[in-house]
Write a protein that holds these residues in place. Sequence first.
Motif, PDB file in Angstrom:
ATOM      1  N   GLY A  78       0.798  -1.219   0.000  1.00 19.72           N
ATOM      2  CA  GLY A  78       0.000   0.000   0.000  1.00 19.72           C
ATOM      3  C   GLY A  78       0.825   1.261   0.000  1.00 19.72           C
ATOM      4  O   GLY A  78       1.731   1.442  -0.819  1.00 19.72           O
ATOM      5  N   SER A  79       0.531   2.151   0.936  1.00 20.24           N
ATOM      6  CA  SER A  79       1.233   3.426   1.008  1.00 20.24           C
ATOM      7  C   SER A  79       2.719   3.234   1.274  1.00 20.24           C
ATOM      8  O   SER A  79       3.552   3.982   0.756  1.00 20.24           O
ATOM      9  CB  SER A  79       0.613   4.297   2.107  1.00 20.24           C
ATOM     10  OG  SER A  79       1.314   5.505   2.236  1.00 20.24           O
ATOM     11  N   PHE A  84      -2.745  -3.789  -1.486  1.00 16.34           N
ATOM     12  CA  PHE A  84      -3.068  -3.371  -0.123  1.00 16.34           C
ATOM     13  C   PHE A  84      -3.482  -4.573   0.718  1.00 16.34           C
ATOM     14  O   PHE A  84      -4.155  -5.482   0.231  1.00 16.34           O
ATOM     15  CB  PHE A  84      -4.225  -2.355  -0.127  1.00 16.34           C
ATOM     16  CG  PHE A  84      -3.878  -1.030  -0.748  1.00 16.34           C
ATOM     17  CD1 PHE A  84      -3.576   0.072   0.037  1.00 16.34           C
ATOM     18  CD2 PHE A  84      -3.846  -0.882  -2.130  1.00 16.34           C
ATOM     19  CE1 PHE A  84      -3.251   1.290  -0.527  1.00 16.34           C
ATOM     20  CE2 PHE A  84      -3.519   0.337  -2.706  1.00 16.34           C
ATOM     21  CZ  PHE A  84      -3.226   1.422  -1.901  1.00 16.34           C
ATOM     22  N   SER A 144      -3.515   0.600   5.317  1.00 13.33           N
ATOM     23  CA  SER A 144      -2.723   0.853   4.116  1.00 13.33           C
ATOM     24  C   SER A 144      -1.237   0.625   4.324  1.00 13.33           C
ATOM     25  O   SER A 144      -0.509   0.323   3.375  1.00 13.33           O
ATOM     26  CB  SER A 144      -2.962   2.301   3.646  1.00 13.33           C
ATOM     27  OG  SER A 144      -2.177   2.594   2.516  1.00 13.33           O
ATOM     28  N   ASN A 185      -8.108   6.018  -2.398  1.00 13.54           N
ATOM     29  CA  ASN A 185      -6.758   5.658  -1.960  1.00 13.54           C
ATOM     30  C   ASN A 185      -5.673   6.507  -2.600  1.00 13.54           C
ATOM     31  O   ASN A 185      -4.630   6.753  -1.994  1.00 13.54           O
ATOM     32  CB  ASN A 185      -6.480   4.179  -2.248  1.00 13.54           C
ATOM     33  CG  ASN A 185      -7.034   3.261  -1.179  1.00 13.54           C
ATOM     34  OD1 ASN A 185      -7.120   3.633  -0.020  1.00 13.54           O
ATOM     35  ND2 ASN A 185      -7.436   2.066  -1.567  1.00 13.54           N
ATOM     36  N   THR A 243      -0.296   7.763  -1.233  1.00 14.54           N
ATOM     37  CA  THR A 243       0.197   6.818  -2.233  1.00 14.54           C
ATOM     38  C   THR A 243       0.904   7.536  -3.374  1.00 14.54           C
ATOM     39  O   THR A 243       1.502   6.884  -4.233  1.00 14.54           O
ATOM     40  CB  THR A 243      -0.959   5.997  -2.817  1.00 14.54           C
ATOM     41  OG1 THR A 243      -1.901   6.887  -3.433  1.00 14.54           O
ATOM     42  CG2 THR A 243      -1.666   5.173  -1.747  1.00 14.54           C
TER      43      THR A 243
END
Length: 457
Positions: free
Chosen positions: A48-49, A116, A121, A440, A445
């Motif tokens: 994710g992030s 994800f 995240s 998202n 991100t």
Amino acid sequence: MFEIFKIGIGPSSSHTVGPMKIAQAFVNIAQDKDVLQDTHKIKIELFGSLGATGIGHSSDKAVVLGLIGMNPENINMKIAKVRFEEVLEHKKINLLEIKRVDFDFTKDLVLYANKFLDFHSNGIKLHFFDKNGKVLLSKTYYSIGGGAILDEEDIGKSENEESVTLPYSFNSADELLMKCRENSLSISTLMMENEKSIRSEEEVKEKLLEIWKVMEECIKIGCETTGVLPKMGVRKRANEIFNRLKSKDGFSMIDPLEVMDWINLWALAVNEENACGGKIVTAPTNGAAGVIPSVIQYMNRFLGNSLKEYDEDKIVKFLLTAGAIGILYQKNASISGADVGCQGEVGVACSMAAGALAEAMGGSIEQVENAAEIGMEHNLGLTCDPVGGLVQIPCIERNAMAAMKAVNAARMALNGDGKHFVSLDNVIKTMFETGKDMMNKYKETSQGGLAVNIVEC
């Protein structure tokens, strides 16, 4: 209090401090389970992030340093740099500095920008294998904001309030205000009584003043340092502003708004130092670390009796009040930009600073709650879209804007009687819901907003 304010390193509490703590926790478990000596190969996966902005936030470097055994609170950056360069050069990592194994950044550390995990995240999976490829230890962790981490196995378990019964526990702003009224306490005094259930009042004050000392030193270094910020080459501005302001003979009544320049300066200085990976205090996160120090310095310099002597009791009360407000967000929403956008970082910092300043300026508990509410209400929907996955743009300027907004929110609340239409509880709930509704690509991100609309040359 000390889950909100933690000493660490930049540039990100959730993307640098959290991953380092996760890696350190994992390798310590491996040692406790007696599997470290049999480890032959490791694999780390960032989701994710963390996967999308991990390079920009030095998440990859943080994980490596954590596996070596380093802690963000007391890390020696000179030694850390040497150890990290050794890993790059020799393609080997010395786990806890007792077990040396092969480690290739291009193969053994994987960043999934578009993948994800379910819970949060900021997900990390770590795996240790023996020489035959058999899994010795595998765990999933989450970096949930402000440097706090969570083992997947602990999700859903009931929280134990430090095995201590707090005299004035609270789960909402309404409950906090009710207990203040019933016991004729200010918010800072109530918080101190709760903290005294864990450590002595002297220890609480000492730790809070140490927090302020790190904040103040961060301001000083940021004001004195020149050059460019790493990776993107953005020029530092704090030193130039500082030199221009200090060359003037005191505060100018010709330009009464000059105080804004000082507030902006202090916030910029902290966040420029954060971007450089310096020593920082989560307040409540690294990305929002400049707001509270700037507002405290405003209180010290422009609301105090002396430019040289600070009122330590006032600083302690400020941090206690800010901590109470931060706890409400941590309990009922989120302080993670990857979870709810920048409203959960800079927005929360603004709310904390506004409420704390209102108390420091003599506000009632109702006015403090009003100030905190104003601080967040006008940050609702704030996205987290760092350019290049870095904290330079728009994060640094955003701290300066939020510090000014916090001062304004406190003053607006003090000009009222504390009665207002939107409660702090309502705005916290709204922030959380807004963050969950946010796409998202706007949540750390670097896949939307400014991050994709600025052409990098």
